[in-house]
Scaffold this active site. Sequence first.
Site, PDB file in Angstrom:
ATOM      1  N   GLU A  51     -34.260 -16.641 -17.756  1.00 22.98           N
ATOM      2  CA  GLU A  51     -33.976 -16.800 -19.175  1.00 22.98           C
ATOM      3  C   GLU A  51     -35.259 -17.232 -19.874  1.00 22.98           C
ATOM      4  O   GLU A  51     -36.052 -17.978 -19.288  1.00 22.98           O
ATOM      5  CB  GLU A  51     -32.863 -17.847 -19.348  1.00 22.98           C
ATOM      6  CG  GLU A  51     -31.929 -17.539 -20.486  1.00 22.98           C
ATOM      7  CD  GLU A  51     -30.623 -18.319 -20.407  1.00 22.98           C
ATOM      8  OE1 GLU A  51     -29.653 -17.756 -19.882  1.00 22.98           O
ATOM      9  OE2 GLU A  51     -30.597 -19.455 -20.868  1.00 22.98           O
ATOM     10  N   TYR A 100     -20.865 -25.972 -16.895  1.00 16.54           N
ATOM     11  CA  TYR A 100     -21.302 -25.329 -18.144  1.00 16.54           C
ATOM     12  C   TYR A 100     -20.113 -25.064 -19.068  1.00 16.54           C
ATOM     13  O   TYR A 100     -20.188 -25.283 -20.277  1.00 16.54           O
ATOM     14  CB  TYR A 100     -22.051 -24.020 -17.862  1.00 16.54           C
ATOM     15  CG  TYR A 100     -22.420 -23.293 -19.138  1.00 16.54           C
ATOM     16  CD1 TYR A 100     -23.275 -23.878 -20.069  1.00 16.54           C
ATOM     17  CD2 TYR A 100     -21.884 -22.043 -19.424  1.00 16.54           C
ATOM     18  CE1 TYR A 100     -23.603 -23.233 -21.255  1.00 16.54           C
ATOM     19  CE2 TYR A 100     -22.214 -21.389 -20.610  1.00 16.54           C
ATOM     20  CZ  TYR A 100     -23.064 -21.986 -21.515  1.00 16.54           C
ATOM     21  OH  TYR A 100     -23.378 -21.350 -22.686  1.00 16.54           O
ATOM     22  N   ARG A 139     -18.530 -29.092 -26.777  1.00 18.96           N
ATOM     23  CA  ARG A 139     -19.261 -28.662 -27.976  1.00 18.96           C
ATOM     24  C   ARG A 139     -18.305 -28.032 -28.985  1.00 18.96           C
ATOM     25  O   ARG A 139     -18.333 -28.362 -30.178  1.00 18.96           O
ATOM     26  CB  ARG A 139     -20.365 -27.681 -27.586  1.00 18.96           C
ATOM     27  CG  ARG A 139     -21.105 -27.091 -28.783  1.00 18.96           C
ATOM     28  CD  ARG A 139     -22.351 -26.314 -28.374  1.00 18.96           C
ATOM     29  NE  ARG A 139     -22.112 -25.296 -27.355  1.00 18.96           N
ATOM     30  CZ  ARG A 139     -23.072 -24.560 -26.775  1.00 18.96           C
ATOM     31  NH1 ARG A 139     -24.346 -24.759 -27.115  1.00 18.96           N
ATOM     32  NH2 ARG A 139     -22.776 -23.667 -25.858  1.00 18.96           N
TER      33      ARG A 139
HETATM   34  C1  3EB Z   1     -26.210 -16.517 -23.020  1.00 19.93           C
HETATM   35  O1  3EB Z   1     -26.804 -15.752 -23.785  1.00 19.93           O
HETATM   36  C2  3EB Z   1     -27.025 -17.213 -21.963  1.00 19.93           C
HETATM   37  O2  3EB Z   1     -24.802 -22.651 -24.400  1.00 19.93           O
HETATM   38  O3  3EB Z   1     -26.292 -23.260 -25.871  1.00 19.93           O
HETATM   39  C3  3EB Z   1     -28.370 -19.206 -23.804  1.00 19.93           C
HETATM   40  C4  3EB Z   1     -28.721 -20.014 -24.897  1.00 19.93           C
HETATM   41  C5  3EB Z   1     -27.227 -19.492 -23.083  1.00 19.93           C
HETATM   42  C6  3EB Z   1     -27.907 -21.104 -25.269  1.00 19.93           C
HETATM   43  C7  3EB Z   1     -25.895 -22.511 -24.959  1.00 19.93           C
HETATM   44  C8  3EB Z   1     -26.438 -20.584 -23.455  1.00 19.93           C
HETATM   45  C9  3EB Z   1     -26.777 -21.380 -24.540  1.00 19.93           C
HETATM   46  O4  3EB Z   1     -24.989 -16.692 -23.092  1.00 19.93           O
HETATM   47  C10 3EB Z   1     -26.837 -18.677 -21.890  1.00 19.93           C
END
Ligand code: 3EB
Length: 334
Positions: free
Chosen positions: A328, A143, A150
């Site tokens: 989530e 991740y 990105r």
């Molecule tokens: C967070 O809030 C949880 O990397 O695009 C949620 C939504 C999360 C999008 C992304 C990651 C992403 O950090 C993880």
Amino acid sequence: MTAPVTPPFCSFEKLGSPDLVDDETLLGVIEHRAGHTGVSLADGRPRTAVHTTTPDGEPFTEVWRAAGPKESGSHGGVTWARTADYLFGVARVPEGDRYAAGTAALYTAIFGLTSELGYPRLARIWNYVSGINTPNADGLEVYQDFCVGRAEALDACGIDPASMPAATGIGTHGGGIACYFLAARAGERVNIENPAVLTAHRYPQRYGPRPPIFARATWLAAPGSDDGRLYVSATAGILGHETVHHGDVARQCDIALRNIAQVISAENLRRHGLHRGRTLADVDHLKVYVRHSEDIPAVRRICAERLSLEATAAVLHTDIARTDLLVEIEGVAA
Ligand code: 3EB
């Protein structure tokens, strides 16, 4: 003047639904099921399958639509379909032992495509990342490796992090990275933050060498119109930048739902120059990601208590960006 065209809307349908053929409004199709596929452009509509379900889970097709004649094509590895107003694209980074370079190339292609075709308002992005919590060849969590790529693409293309829309960054069982997105040519696009949660691109370094970059929600409206959609990012049990209630899926689920409610509330939308707040009862086409399949019944029960009885909510079984997150939730409010 022609009437404004409603932003892309979604439905969850039966897998392999035959009525998808000859559907004029169709923009693209994402299958959620056991197993993954590459990206295809069948009948001029981008399509891919992501492995997000358990073997005993309920597979479904996430269908995106917008009115108007369609064109389609492929550019730099991004397969797309568009109307005069909206663009839907799908791409993949193949499975490998590192993802930053492939992710940077993919996001660079997305920025190039949206700019070349003239749909500069990115409105929603989904990233399904296989092995999301496993180390890459250099020992960096996949991740975090994805986040590096990105962020590098934004740097290289001169994109302001605050211009990045609502997103999902979540696990999938194989297939590298599947990415799909919605963008608009014109109209009002507002990225929305949650005062209870730190803006993702300001997360401290302990979460990775480069931060995630996305908004907590994005409002998209047709030009000159109030007719819009509120795309809500995958939302977790995070307050500030910290995961809360470690090991307690019920309480993490509660905080995730509260975070969504807060993001779309009248008070928060007003802060972003928008009126007409929403509540959890207005959120539909939810995807609820659960890390451990044994937690699915509890999560289902909590969601059923808090969401509209009419809402469509799919429960998926995936890993989640942070190892301490158990659930989530994302959705769309009209
Ligand atoms: C967070 O809030 C949880 O990397 O695009 C949620 C939504 C999360 C999008 C992304 C990651 C992403 O950090 C993880």
